[in-house]
Design a protein around this motif. Structure first.
Motif, short mmCIF file in Angstrom:
data_model
loop_
_atom_site.label_atom_id
_atom_site.label_comp_id
_atom_site.label_asym_id
_atom_site.label_seq_id
_atom_site.Cartn_x
_atom_site.Cartn_y
_atom_site.Cartn_z
N LYS A 2 27.54 36.38 32.48
CA LYS A 2 26.68 36.67 33.47
C LYS A 2 24.98 35.84 32.51
O LYS A 2 24.28 35.15 32.91
CB LYS A 2 26.20 37.59 34.46
CG LYS A 2 26.77 37.54 35.66
CD LYS A 2 26.84 38.76 36.94
CE LYS A 2 27.59 39.04 37.32
NZ LYS A 2 28.17 40.25 37.24
N LEU A 3 24.76 36.62 31.58
CA LEU A 3 24.07 36.97 30.61
C LEU A 3 23.16 35.39 30.16
O LEU A 3 22.86 34.46 30.34
CB LEU A 3 23.52 38.16 29.75
CG LEU A 3 23.24 39.48 29.34
CD1 LEU A 3 23.76 40.27 28.63
CD2 LEU A 3 22.01 39.23 30.16
N GLN A 4 25.14 34.81 29.80
CA GLN A 4 25.30 33.77 28.78
C GLN A 4 24.88 32.66 29.66
O GLN A 4 24.02 31.81 29.44
CB GLN A 4 26.63 33.53 28.50
CG GLN A 4 26.56 34.65 27.03
CD GLN A 4 27.83 33.20 25.90
OE1 GLN A 4 27.74 32.28 26.04
NE2 GLN A 4 28.40 34.43 25.07
N GLU B 165 22.40 32.77 32.44
CA GLU B 165 21.80 32.79 32.89
C GLU B 165 20.48 31.75 31.60
O GLU B 165 20.00 30.65 32.09
CB GLU B 165 21.00 33.93 32.49
CG GLU B 165 20.57 35.10 33.79
CD GLU B 165 21.24 36.15 33.42
OE1 GLU B 165 19.20 36.26 32.85
OE2 GLU B 165 21.20 36.93 34.67
N PHE C 173 31.94 40.57 31.63
CA PHE C 173 31.63 39.58 33.02
C PHE C 173 30.14 39.89 33.41
O PHE C 173 29.59 39.11 33.18
CB PHE C 173 32.54 40.29 34.20
CG PHE C 173 33.18 39.53 34.76
CD1 PHE C 173 34.33 38.27 34.59
CD2 PHE C 173 35.11 40.33 34.35
CE1 PHE C 173 35.07 37.63 34.41
CE2 PHE C 173 35.85 39.67 34.32
CZ PHE C 173 36.24 38.20 34.62
N ASP C 174 29.46 41.04 32.44
CA ASP C 174 27.93 40.94 31.91
C ASP C 174 27.49 40.12 31.22
O ASP C 174 26.69 39.29 31.48
CB ASP C 174 27.68 42.24 32.17
CG ASP C 174 27.90 43.61 32.98
OD1 ASP C 174 28.22 42.89 34.83
OD2 ASP C 174 28.26 44.37 33.05
N ASN C 175 28.38 40.24 29.95
CA ASN C 175 28.42 39.13 29.85
C ASN C 175 28.37 37.51 29.37
O ASN C 175 27.30 36.72 29.45
CB ASN C 175 29.49 39.06 28.03
CG ASN C 175 28.66 40.36 26.47
OD1 ASN C 175 27.65 40.41 26.50
ND2 ASN C 175 29.17 41.48 26.63
N LYS D 133 36.13 45.45 30.95
CA LYS D 133 35.80 44.39 31.50
C LYS D 133 34.85 44.06 32.09
O LYS D 133 34.38 42.50 32.25
CB LYS D 133 37.04 44.96 32.94
CG LYS D 133 37.04 43.34 33.86
CD LYS D 133 38.43 43.57 34.94
CE LYS D 133 38.01 43.19 36.31
NZ LYS D 133 39.14 43.28 37.25
N LYS D 134 34.29 45.11 32.83
CA LYS D 134 32.62 44.81 33.13
C LYS D 134 31.68 44.72 31.74
O LYS D 134 30.98 43.42 32.45
CB LYS D 134 31.95 46.51 33.94
CG LYS D 134 30.62 46.15 34.26
CD LYS D 134 30.46 47.65 35.50
CE LYS D 134 28.68 47.44 36.07
NZ LYS D 134 28.07 46.83 34.99
N GLU D 135 31.40 44.18 31.10
CA GLU D 135 31.37 44.83 29.76
C GLU D 135 31.08 43.59 29.75
O GLU D 135 30.10 42.31 29.68
CB GLU D 135 31.13 45.53 28.84
CG GLU D 135 30.31 44.92 27.51
CD GLU D 135 30.70 45.69 26.38
OE1 GLU D 135 31.28 46.80 26.35
OE2 GLU D 135 30.06 44.95 25.39
#
Ligand SMILES: [Zn+2]
Length: 232
Positions: free
Chosen positions: A224-226, A228, A220-222, A216-218
């Motif tokens: 966030k990266l997108q 940006e 949402f981290d992805n 799940k964290k991976e």
């Protein structure tokens, strides 16, 4: 065919007879034949003419309102509700079952245009579709095609999120799918509270995305990266 009834009534009778649900967000492609759409557009044109007459808009003399009823009818069938009347996009799957198969996460960002079923106001936003690859893969553009096919109906964002997750699971055979949607709703910006910056977020998590906090964290981290690279 009973000629005293118009085609839309005949099709509604058939769906009611079968217990087939035909809500604004439902796909009814199985009940339409190839030439039906043009007849239905004609029926909807007459109905929209009545709406304009009731709104006391002079569609006989106002040059901008002359073709409006037909434009509306075509727009509903061919554009904003198109996902109700055509079958699912063809998503050819490629095998992903060799020893060096891809086992990672895939996150696809899909632009969405939809319409709320309560007010028929535009919904515009973006869906992030996360998936852990299973035994087959579909082409990257297919994720967006499927999302758009679900969105081109009268929707509620919560339902749309569920629909996209279900259809992606169907097309890929993966149990591990997540969908996050961020969208702006015309019914909040054009009317009602007229809040121009209101965004609505919905998330659906299935399988590993729900059970494993690392997955799940991976996801949402992805996202966030997108964001940006392509913020909204
Ligand atoms: Zn609405």
């Amino acid at each position: 065919m009973d000629t005293s009834k118009n085609l839309s009534q005949v099709i509604r009778d058939r769906m009611n007879g079968d217990g087939k649900r035909f809500w604004a967000g439902d796909n009814i492609a199985d009940y339409l034949e190839e030439d039906d759409k043009e007849i239905l557009i004609q029926e909807a044109t007459v109905a929209f003419e009545q709406v304009l007459d009731t709104l006391l808009i002079d569609r006989e003399n106002d040059p901008n309102s002359k073709g409006t009823a037909r434009r509306l009818a075509k727009m509903y069938y061919n554009e904003i509700m198109a996902g109700r009347y055509v079958p699912a996009p063809d998503a050819t799957a490629f095998p992903n079952d060799s020893t060096d198969r891809y086992e990672g996460m895939l996150v696809v960002r899909s632009e969405l245009r939809s319409m709320c079923s309560h007010h028929h106001q535009p919904v515009s936003g973006v869906a992030y579709i996360g998936i852990i690859a299973a035994q087959k893969l579909i082409g990257l553009s297919k994720y967006t095609r499927i999302a758009q096919w679900c969105a081109r109906r009268g929707t509620l964002q919560e339902e749309l999120c569920n629909d996209i997750a279900r259809e992606i699971m169907k097309a890929t055979d993966s149990e591990n799918v997540a969908v996050y949607i961020q969208a702006e709703h015309g019914c909040c910006t054009n009317r009602g509270i007229m809040a121009h910056s209101s965004l609505t977020q919905t998330t659906v998590l299935k399988g590993a995305f729900k059970d494993d906090s690392g997955t799940k964290k991976e996801f949402f981290d992805n996202i966030k990266l997108q964001q940006e690279f392509a913020p909204r």
